[in-house]
Design a protein around this motif. Structure first.
Motif, PDB file in Angstrom:
ATOM      1  N   ASP A 123     -26.096   8.890 -34.866  1.00 16.83           N
ATOM      2  CA  ASP A 123     -27.124   8.563 -35.862  1.00 16.83           C
ATOM      3  C   ASP A 123     -28.045   9.760 -36.083  1.00 16.83           C
ATOM      4  N   ALA A 124     -28.413  10.440 -35.003  1.00 10.59           N
ATOM      5  CA  ALA A 124     -29.267  11.626 -35.128  1.00 10.59           C
ATOM      6  C   ALA A 124     -28.542  12.729 -35.892  1.00 10.59           C
ATOM      7  N   LEU A 125     -27.247  12.905 -35.621  1.00  6.27           N
ATOM      8  CA  LEU A 125     -26.475  13.922 -36.336  1.00  6.27           C
ATOM      9  C   LEU A 125     -26.327  13.554 -37.807  1.00  6.27           C
ATOM     10  N   ALA A 126     -26.193  12.262 -38.099  1.00 11.35           N
ATOM     11  CA  ALA A 126     -26.114  11.828 -39.496  1.00 11.35           C
ATOM     12  C   ALA A 126     -27.435  12.087 -40.217  1.00 11.35           C
ATOM     13  N   ARG A 127     -28.550  11.844 -39.537  1.00 13.45           N
ATOM     14  CA  ARG A 127     -29.854  12.143 -40.147  1.00 13.45           C
ATOM     15  C   ARG A 127     -30.016  13.645 -40.373  1.00 13.45           C
ATOM     16  N   SER A 128     -29.527  14.442 -39.430  1.00 17.77           N
ATOM     17  CA  SER A 128     -29.579  15.890 -39.595  1.00 17.77           C
ATOM     18  C   SER A 128     -28.759  16.331 -40.804  1.00 17.77           C
ATOM     19  N   LEU A 129     -27.599  15.696 -40.992  1.00 14.91           N
ATOM     20  CA  LEU A 129     -26.774  16.024 -42.160  1.00 14.91           C
ATOM     21  C   LEU A 129     -27.494  15.641 -43.451  1.00 14.91           C
ATOM     22  N   ASP A 130     -28.161  14.489 -43.458  1.00 19.49           N
ATOM     23  CA  ASP A 130     -28.953  14.085 -44.634  1.00 19.49           C
ATOM     24  C   ASP A 130     -30.034  15.123 -44.925  1.00 19.49           C
ATOM     25  N   HIS A 131     -30.682  15.601 -43.870  1.00 20.09           N
ATOM     26  CA  HIS A 131     -31.746  16.593 -44.038  1.00 20.09           C
ATOM     27  C   HIS A 131     -31.192  17.893 -44.615  1.00 20.09           C
ATOM     28  N   ARG A 132     -30.030  18.311 -44.124  1.00 12.02           N
ATOM     29  CA  ARG A 132     -29.405  19.536 -44.639  1.00 12.02           C
ATOM     30  C   ARG A 132     -29.018  19.377 -46.102  1.00 12.02           C
ATOM     31  N   LEU A 133     -28.564  18.188 -46.473  1.00 12.31           N
ATOM     32  CA  LEU A 133     -28.238  17.932 -47.878  1.00 12.31           C
ATOM     33  C   LEU A 133     -29.481  18.025 -48.748  1.00 12.31           C
ATOM     34  N   GLN A 134     -30.591  17.468 -48.287  1.00 11.96           N
ATOM     35  CA  GLN A 134     -31.836  17.540 -49.049  1.00 11.96           C
ATOM     36  C   GLN A 134     -32.278  18.989 -49.222  1.00 11.96           C
ATOM     37  N   GLN A 135     -32.172  19.784 -48.154  1.00  9.24           N
ATOM     38  CA  GLN A 135     -32.544  21.202 -48.255  1.00  9.24           C
ATOM     39  C   GLN A 135     -31.662  21.928 -49.260  1.00  9.24           C
ATOM     40  N   LEU A 136     -30.355  21.683 -49.188  1.00  3.95           N
ATOM     41  CA  LEU A 136     -29.428  22.344 -50.104  1.00  3.95           C
ATOM     42  C   LEU A 136     -29.717  21.947 -51.548  1.00  3.95           C
ATOM     43  N   THR A 137     -29.975  20.681 -51.786  1.00  3.41           N
ATOM     44  CA  THR A 137     -30.279  20.205 -53.136  1.00  3.41           C
ATOM     45  C   THR A 137     -31.567  20.835 -53.656  1.00  3.41           C
ATOM     46  N   LEU A 138     -32.560  20.960 -52.781  1.00  2.00           N
ATOM     47  CA  LEU A 138     -33.849  21.517 -53.186  1.00  2.00           C
ATOM     48  C   LEU A 138     -33.731  22.990 -53.566  1.00  2.00           C
ATOM     49  N   VAL A 139     -33.092  23.798 -52.707  1.00  2.00           N
ATOM     50  CA  VAL A 139     -33.043  25.237 -52.983  1.00  2.00           C
ATOM     51  C   VAL A 139     -32.077  25.565 -54.120  1.00  2.00           C
ATOM     52  N   ALA A 140     -31.094  24.670 -54.367  1.00  2.00           N
ATOM     53  CA  ALA A 140     -30.133  24.923 -55.451  1.00  2.00           C
ATOM     54  C   ALA A 140     -30.637  24.432 -56.799  1.00  2.00           C
ATOM     55  N   ARG A 141     -31.767  23.747 -56.820  1.00  2.00           N
ATOM     56  CA  ARG A 141     -32.266  23.173 -58.074  1.00  2.00           C
ATOM     57  C   ARG A 141     -32.433  24.209 -59.181  1.00  2.00           C
ATOM     58  N   PRO A 142     -32.978  25.414 -58.909  1.00  2.00           N
ATOM     59  CA  PRO A 142     -33.100  26.389 -60.004  1.00  2.00           C
ATOM     60  C   PRO A 142     -31.760  26.767 -60.627  1.00  2.00           C
ATOM     61  N   LEU A 143     -30.670  26.666 -59.872  1.00  2.00           N
ATOM     62  CA  LEU A 143     -29.357  27.049 -60.396  1.00  2.00           C
ATOM     63  C   LEU A 143     -28.706  25.933 -61.208  1.00  2.00           C
ATOM     64  N   THR A 144     -29.312  24.746 -61.207  1.00  2.00           N
ATOM     65  CA  THR A 144     -28.748  23.625 -61.955  1.00  2.00           C
ATOM     66  C   THR A 144     -29.278  23.538 -63.382  1.00  2.00           C
ATOM     67  N   ARG A 145     -30.237  24.377 -63.701  1.00  2.00           N
ATOM     68  CA  ARG A 145     -30.811  24.320 -65.041  1.00  2.00           C
ATOM     69  C   ARG A 145     -29.891  24.984 -66.038  1.00  2.00           C
ATOM     70  N   PRO A 146     -29.737  24.387 -67.228  1.00  2.00           N
ATOM     71  CA  PRO A 146     -28.869  24.989 -68.242  1.00  2.00           C
ATOM     72  C   PRO A 146     -29.333  26.390 -68.614  1.00  2.00           C
ATOM     73  N   MET A 147     -28.361  27.228 -68.958  1.00  2.00           N
ATOM     74  CA  MET A 147     -28.617  28.589 -69.431  1.00  2.00           C
ATOM     75  C   MET A 147     -29.266  29.461 -68.369  1.00  2.00           C
ATOM     76  N   THR A 148     -28.999  29.166 -67.085  1.00  2.00           N
ATOM     77  CA  THR A 148     -29.445  30.054 -66.019  1.00  2.00           C
ATOM     78  C   THR A 148     -28.573  31.298 -66.039  1.00  2.00           C
ATOM     79  N   TRP A 149     -29.199  32.461 -66.048  1.00  2.00           N
ATOM     80  CA  TRP A 149     -28.458  33.704 -66.235  1.00  2.00           C
ATOM     81  C   TRP A 149     -27.485  33.940 -65.089  1.00  2.00           C
ATOM     82  N   GLY A 150     -26.209  34.182 -65.435  1.00  2.00           N
ATOM     83  CA  GLY A 150     -25.207  34.535 -64.452  1.00  2.00           C
ATOM     84  C   GLY A 150     -24.738  33.400 -63.573  1.00  2.00           C
ATOM     85  N   VAL A 151     -25.057  32.139 -63.912  1.00  2.00           N
ATOM     86  CA  VAL A 151     -24.705  30.995 -63.076  1.00  2.00           C
ATOM     87  C   VAL A 151     -24.085  29.908 -63.944  1.00  2.00           C
TER      88      VAL A 151
END
Length: 279
Positions: free
Chosen positions: A129-157
């Motif tokens: 359960d703790a490892l599953a929560r850690s995986l959820d946390h890592r997913l949230q971090q990845l989603t947060l830092v990748a948000r700028p790359l999800t915007r349309p017309m991002t240069w080179g992405v």
């Protein structure tokens, strides 16, 4: 800068309207703070816009309100932005892509840890359960830092591809959760499949997959997992599957796509049993 500049115009206008009306000043301050913190996840500029309005009201209450003071705030904001850009480019040059790559590697390491704990025969699920929560946390971090790359017309992405891969990460996390909820111990005949998927996650954490450069060892590990799942599926119609089978099948499908490999054959499940869409 844009948030501050537009906020100055709105702040000056509201300050003239609320001057001498303490109740309205408080309403504008509370509303601005609420909207600012609510919208910070949508746009930092929106938060700065409302903070600037709030500051204008405070200056008015303190009888320090003047266009010159607000202009000084704009100049300070410009100076801070210039310093921040200089630091980002010349002192700590970490790009958004580097940050996303670091978060991606951390996510796969967390997934490998969870699969490692689930793989051994006789595992009782302690700490999963703790490892599953850690995986959820890592997913949230990845989603947060990748948000700028999800915007349309991002240069080179390719923003569409980034959004699609984030969907795959979310589906992988759901299937890992389903694996944890499926109960233990993992049947001995499926331990090899779980171990092979853990090796896949470990390999993806070490090397960035590319369509023209497959990650070493991933194809073989996925083949091992598929062979194990195919070999040990029930042959008699109506025979119930072990609860961990479907999460393992879907994890194999998702990891195949995340590794940028051609779609691999999926072990067919017995007729009459519902399947869980990984998306």
């Amino acid at each position: 800068m844009v948030g501050t500049l537009v906020g100055l115009g709105a702040g000056i206008g509201l300050a003239h309207l609320t001057v001498g009306h303490t109740a309205w000043v408080l309403v504008v301050i509370v509303t601005s703070m609420s909207l600012g913190f609510y919208l910070v996840n949508v746009s930092y500029a929106c938060m700065i816009f409302f903070v600037t309005i709030m500051v204008s009201q405070l200056y008015s209450v303190l009888h320090e309100f003047s266009a010159g003071l607000l202009l000084l705030r704009l100049e300070e904001t410009a100076l801070g932005a210039a310093i921040g850009i200089a630091v980002a480019y010349f002192i700590l040059p970490t790009s958004t892509r580097d940050t996303v790559e670091s978060a991606r590697r951390a996510y796969f390491r967390a997934l490998a840890d969870l699969l490692d704990r689930a793989a051994p025969t006789g595992a009782d699920g302690t700490g999963l359960d703790a490892l599953a929560r850690s995986l959820d946390h890592r997913l949230q971090q990845l989603t947060l830092v990748a948000r700028p790359l999800t915007r349309p017309m991002t240069w080179g992405v390719n923003s569409r591809l980034v959004r699609h891969r984030l969907t795959l990460y979310a589906a992988t996390t759901r299937q890992a959760r389903a694996l944890v909820r499926s109960g233990f111990p993992v049947p001995p005949e499926l331990t090899d499949a779980c171990t092979a998927l853990s090796r896949v996650a470990t390999a993806l954490a070490e090397v960035t997959p590319r369509p023209d450069h497959p990650v070493p060892g991933v194809t073989q590990a996925l083949t091992t997992a598929g062979t194990t799942l195919l070999t040990h599926r029930p042959h008699c119609p109506g025979t119930p599957l072990p609860p961990v089978t479907q999460p393992l099948v879907h994890l194999r499908q998702l990891l195949t796509e995340l590794a940028m490999l051609p779609p691999a054959p999926v072990p067919p499940l017995p007729a009459g049993r519902p399947t869980i869409s990984p998306r």
